[in-house]
Scaffold this active site. Structure first.
Site, mmCIF file in Angstrom:
data_model
loop_
_atom_site.group_PDB
_atom_site.id
_atom_site.type_symbol
_atom_site.label_atom_id
_atom_site.label_comp_id
_atom_site.label_asym_id
_atom_site.label_seq_id
_atom_site.Cartn_x
_atom_site.Cartn_y
_atom_site.Cartn_z
ATOM 1 N N PHE A 202 45.948 37.362 35.333
ATOM 2 C CA PHE A 202 45.450 36.234 36.123
ATOM 3 C C PHE A 202 44.210 35.630 35.470
ATOM 4 O O PHE A 202 43.327 36.366 35.006
ATOM 5 C CB PHE A 202 45.027 36.687 37.522
ATOM 6 C CG PHE A 202 46.095 37.294 38.367
ATOM 7 C CD1 PHE A 202 46.845 36.521 39.237
ATOM 8 C CD2 PHE A 202 46.328 38.665 38.328
ATOM 9 C CE1 PHE A 202 47.813 37.095 40.053
ATOM 10 C CE2 PHE A 202 47.293 39.254 39.135
ATOM 11 C CZ PHE A 202 48.037 38.472 39.999
ATOM 12 N N ASP A 203 44.124 34.320 35.458
ATOM 13 C CA ASP A 203 42.838 33.657 35.258
ATOM 14 C C ASP A 203 42.038 33.846 36.544
ATOM 15 O O ASP A 203 42.583 34.242 37.587
ATOM 16 C CB ASP A 203 43.079 32.175 34.957
ATOM 17 C CG ASP A 203 41.793 31.393 34.774
ATOM 18 O OD1 ASP A 203 40.798 31.980 34.288
ATOM 19 O OD2 ASP A 203 41.770 30.197 35.125
ATOM 20 N N GLY A 204 40.743 33.561 36.491
ATOM 21 C CA GLY A 204 39.908 33.757 37.671
ATOM 22 C C GLY A 204 39.734 32.502 38.499
ATOM 23 O O GLY A 204 40.369 32.331 39.541
#
Length: 360
Positions: A202-204
């Site tokens: 996941f990106d944040g």
């Protein structure tokens, strides 16, 4: 924004519960080696479109160039020929691997992944889809074929935790409805992926978290962003569109931990963010802690490209809100999915996209 279903929700409708009990008893008494789908209220439900599960580029071309009737006729003519795997296929296979492990440890548990084929295909095409699913040994028992209509309205009825499609408009509609969703893309290369562990990256910002901090980066610059994150280090970020999916993964991970299987858990999660650790990483980690969530690996890149690192991770899926990160991941063979959410949709590689002038 979406909310995860509790592990042991209260009985809402005694009639519904009795219906499920009767149906389960009926299926349990049947002699079959095929695992039965779990109750939707307990499951982590993943809805995938037919064009993400299978590579239907040639079939799509017939639909777009020759029309619906010729498309359906072609599907009927070739319905005994299995479709080729699509970009979501490895992800779905990995979900099934996790289910197998869960059933070994918890034979009677309903807390499993449940995969739903969510498609606007016509029912006539269903036979080829079923044949393809059976050919590859996929456990997909729930279908939603809407005959040309958008399936988005059915996502909540199927209690969907994550929706994957190649139609960005439908994905946007799902996110607007509070459902975690992403647009999947086929990679030009193929990486060899783990067949024993589901890996999700996941990106944040604007994926797990809201875009509140990214707005400051885009509108006020990095220095203001660093100052802001330091000032509000102990204030949790608001949740983003995929926070609930990470939460659902964590719920299943804890079932393995309870059986002393932490080091052999078939689910592994990664945070792959362009944030700098020292300058802005603490707020991210404290936010996850405040949510009661764990991430297995947190990778802060300080603006460096994500593609090379993702090549090492080899996730079954990587979620990011910015297309240039998605494109960079795809170039290295990573299966990437775009989350069309937040201020990042107005920028490309840090540059504001000029919107066409409105006619007066």
């Amino acid at each position: 924004m979406c909310e995860i279903r509790p592990s042991n929700p209260p009985d809402i409708d005694d009639g519904e519960e009795k219906d499920w009990a009767a149906a389960k008893a009926f299926f349990d008494n049947l002699k079959t080696k095929i695992p039965r789908p779990p109750k939707p209220r307990y499951a982590v439900t993943i809805a995938v479109s037919s064009r993400t599960l299978f590579n239907m580029a040639a079939e799509r071309n017939i639909y777009e160039t020759e029309g619906l009737e010729n498309y359906v006729a072609d599907q009927l003519e070739h319905e005994s020929e299995p479709l080729k795997p699509g970009c979501a296929f490895p992800f779905v296979k990995a979900l099934m691997t996790v289910n197998s492990r869960l059933r070994e440890l918890y034979p009677d548990s309903e807390e499993l992944f449940d995969i739903v084929l969510m498609t606007n295909n016509h029912a006539q095409v269903g036979v080829r889809l079923i044949n393809s699913i059976n050919y590859y040994g996929l456990t997909i028992e729930r279908f939603c074929m809407t005959g040309g209509k958008s399936p988005i309205g059915y996502l909540k009825a199927y209690m969907t935790n994550l929706y994957l499609s190649q139609d960005s408009q439908k994905v946007g509609e799902a996110i607007e409805a509070g459902i975690a969703a992403a647009t999947m893309f086929t990679s030009s290369l193929e990486n060899e992926l783990s067949d024993s562990q589901l890996r999700v990256a996941f990106d944040g910002d604007a994926v797990l978290f809201s875009d509140e901090s990214e707005i400051i980066v885009k509108t006020q610059g990095l220095d203001s962003f660093f100052e802001h994150e330091k000032e509000f280090e102990n204030k949790p970020l608001a949740q983003g569109p995929l926070k609930c999916f990470l939460e659902a993964l964590g719920k299943l991970q804890r079932k393995f931990y309870a059986k002393n299987e932490r080091m052999n858990c078939p689910i592994r999660t990664y945070l792959v963010t362009a944030r700098s650790a020292a300058s802005s990483g603490a707020r991210v980690l404290k936010t996850l802690r405040s949510w009661g969530l764990e991430i297995d690996e947190a990778l802060f890149l300080a603006g460096a490209p994500k593609g090379p690192l993702l090549q090492k991770i080899k996730p079954h899926i990587f979620f990011d809100d910015q297309m240039f990160h998605v494109e960079g991941a795809r170039e290295g063979g990573t299966i990437a999915a775009h989350v069309p959410y937040g201020i990042g949709q107005k920028y490309h590689k840090g540059t504001l996209i000029e919107e066409p002038a409105k006619e007066k």
